[in-house]
Design a protein around this motif. Structure first.
Motif, PDB file in Angstrom:
ATOM      1  N   VAL A 165     -48.654  -6.156 -19.204  1.00 38.18           N
ATOM      2  CA  VAL A 165     -49.601  -7.089 -19.843  1.00 38.18           C
ATOM      3  C   VAL A 165     -50.741  -7.398 -18.890  1.00 38.18           C
ATOM      4  CG1 VAL A 165     -49.877  -9.414 -20.784  1.00 38.18           C
ATOM      5  CG2 VAL A 165     -47.838  -8.080 -21.349  1.00 38.18           C
ATOM      6  N   TYR A 166     -50.407  -7.632 -17.619  1.00 35.81           N
ATOM      7  CA  TYR A 166     -51.445  -7.893 -16.610  1.00 35.81           C
ATOM      8  C   TYR A 166     -52.400  -6.707 -16.488  1.00 35.81           C
ATOM      9  CZ  TYR A 166     -53.402  -7.624 -11.912  1.00 35.81           C
ATOM     10  OH  TYR A 166     -54.257  -7.440 -10.856  1.00 35.81           O
ATOM     11  N   TYR A 167     -51.843  -5.510 -16.486  1.00 36.01           N
ATOM     12  CA  TYR A 167     -52.661  -4.304 -16.270  1.00 36.01           C
ATOM     13  C   TYR A 167     -53.628  -4.051 -17.432  1.00 36.01           C
ATOM     14  CZ  TYR A 167     -53.818   0.501 -15.024  1.00 36.01           C
ATOM     15  OH  TYR A 167     -54.501   1.642 -14.682  1.00 36.01           O
ATOM     16  N   THR A 181     -59.205 -13.066 -18.090  1.00 31.31           N
ATOM     17  CA  THR A 181     -58.925 -13.429 -16.689  1.00 31.31           C
ATOM     18  C   THR A 181     -57.756 -14.390 -16.601  1.00 31.31           C
ATOM     19  OG1 THR A 181     -61.277 -13.204 -16.158  1.00 31.31           O
ATOM     20  CG2 THR A 181     -59.912 -14.410 -14.596  1.00 31.31           C
ATOM     21  N   LEU A 182     -57.691 -15.337 -17.547  1.00 29.47           N
ATOM     22  CA  LEU A 182     -56.601 -16.314 -17.555  1.00 29.47           C
ATOM     23  C   LEU A 182     -55.254 -15.639 -17.766  1.00 29.47           C
ATOM     24  CD1 LEU A 182     -55.807 -19.298 -17.471  1.00 29.47           C
ATOM     25  CD2 LEU A 182     -56.125 -19.375 -19.959  1.00 29.47           C
ATOM     26  N   PHE A 186     -52.095 -15.439 -15.120  1.00 23.21           N
ATOM     27  CA  PHE A 186     -50.767 -15.926 -15.500  1.00 23.21           C
ATOM     28  C   PHE A 186     -49.711 -14.822 -15.382  1.00 23.21           C
ATOM     29  CE2 PHE A 186     -47.497 -16.390 -18.795  1.00 23.21           C
ATOM     30  CZ  PHE A 186     -46.929 -17.587 -18.410  1.00 23.21           C
ATOM     31  N   THR A 187     -50.002 -13.640 -15.914  1.00 25.79           N
ATOM     32  CA  THR A 187     -49.026 -12.550 -15.887  1.00 25.79           C
ATOM     33  C   THR A 187     -48.823 -12.007 -14.467  1.00 25.79           C
ATOM     34  OG1 THR A 187     -50.809 -11.023 -16.509  1.00 25.79           O
ATOM     35  CG2 THR A 187     -49.375 -11.837 -18.267  1.00 25.79           C
ATOM     36  N   PHE A 188     -49.889 -12.046 -13.650  1.00 24.27           N
ATOM     37  CA  PHE A 188     -49.748 -11.583 -12.264  1.00 24.27           C
ATOM     38  C   PHE A 188     -48.785 -12.484 -11.492  1.00 24.27           C
ATOM     39  CE2 PHE A 188     -51.099 -11.653  -7.777  1.00 24.27           C
ATOM     40  CZ  PHE A 188     -50.888 -10.321  -7.471  1.00 24.27           C
ATOM     41  N   VAL A 189     -48.996 -13.796 -11.607  1.00 26.82           N
ATOM     42  CA  VAL A 189     -48.109 -14.754 -10.926  1.00 26.82           C
ATOM     43  C   VAL A 189     -46.692 -14.658 -11.479  1.00 26.82           C
ATOM     44  CG1 VAL A 189     -47.640 -17.199 -10.510  1.00 26.82           C
ATOM     45  CG2 VAL A 189     -49.990 -16.335 -10.364  1.00 26.82           C
TER      46      VAL A 189
END
Length: 252
Positions: free
Chosen positions: A146-148, A153-154, A158-161
């Motif tokens: 999902v992050y990729y 940006t939000l 969120f998905t990166f963290v």
């Protein structure tokens, strides 16, 4: 030919199941009639077919308890609780059975970080920790994808963290899984099955006597040599006992 073998095996298994079910019911009837020795014979006949269950061991332990057989009652209660560790009835009955034992052995309490780690590790079985690890890995992969592919940006933040948190939890769960595996591997309990047994300082009868144990006492087997087992008590004492004087709980 293979199909015929499968059919024969299925029929044999069905007949064996029906036979064991009849033996179990006969054993229960005898137990309710107060014929505890006869009930034990029925339950033991089921065990000899290779059938093992918490309910069978529980009933077998109850019958031995009624006959004041200290070691067998504790032994079969312990085997029942190995197969069904969350059963409160087994826990209550084993507490009553242990009141019949002679040896009063203190338990060295664990404190600090080691206690927290051990208690946390034992909250789940090894299989459960492994399944949790796989589930967390799956969460990490989904969150990373999902992050990729996200444009927001939000959402990316969120998905990166969240993916990093999932990865951290994967490592934690994996560590607990391996720790649980090692604890289970080292856990080798046994029950003393003779009225009194001399525990020696070395694995031979010529060595000094370390202490004595009586039937029903639970020990941990930590080593073996010829016809001897090195045991450890809950108070930290160690010594060598003749193998025939104890029965291992994890042998099914």
């Amino acid at each position: 030919m293979k199909k015929f073998i499968y059919i024969v095996s299925f029929l044999f298994s069905t007949m064996l199941f029906a036979q064991n079910q009849n033996l179990f019911e006969e054993g229960n009837t005898l137990y309710n009639e107060g014929k505890y020795a006869e009930a034990i014979d029925k339950y033991t006949a089921i065990l000899e077919t290779g059938n093992h269950s918490a309910g069978l061991y529980y009933n077998l332990a109850n019958a031995h308890y009624k006959l004041n057989h200290i070691a067998p009652s504790i032994y079969y209660y312990e085997k029942a609780i190995l197969l069904n560790p969350d059963d409160t009835d087994i826990e209550n009955n084993i507490a009553f059975a242990k009141n019949m034992t002679i040896d009063a052995i203190d338990v060295i309490p664990e404190v600090g970080l080691s206690k927290i780690v051990k208690n946390t590790t034992n909250t789940l079985s090894f299989d459960s920790w492994a399944k949790l690890t796989v589930a967390l890995v799956f969460c990490f992969v989904i969150l990373f994808l999902v992050y990729y592919f996200a444009y927001s940006t939000l959402v990316k933040r969120f998905t990166f963290v969240s993916s990093l948190v999932s990865l951290f939890l994967v490592c934690v769960a994996l560590a607990f899984a391996f720790h649980k595996y090692n604890l289970d591997k080292k856990d080798n309990p046994a029950i003393v099955f003779v009225q009194e047994s001399k525990v020696m300082s070395n694995p031979n009868l010529r060595s000094d006597e370390a202490f004595r144990l009586h039937e029903g006492t639970k020990v941990q087997v930590i080593d073996a040599y010829d016809d001897w087992k090195k045991i450890k008590l809950s108070d930290g004492k160690t010594g060598w006992i003749i193998s025939d004087d104890i029965k291992l709980l994890k042998e099914f």
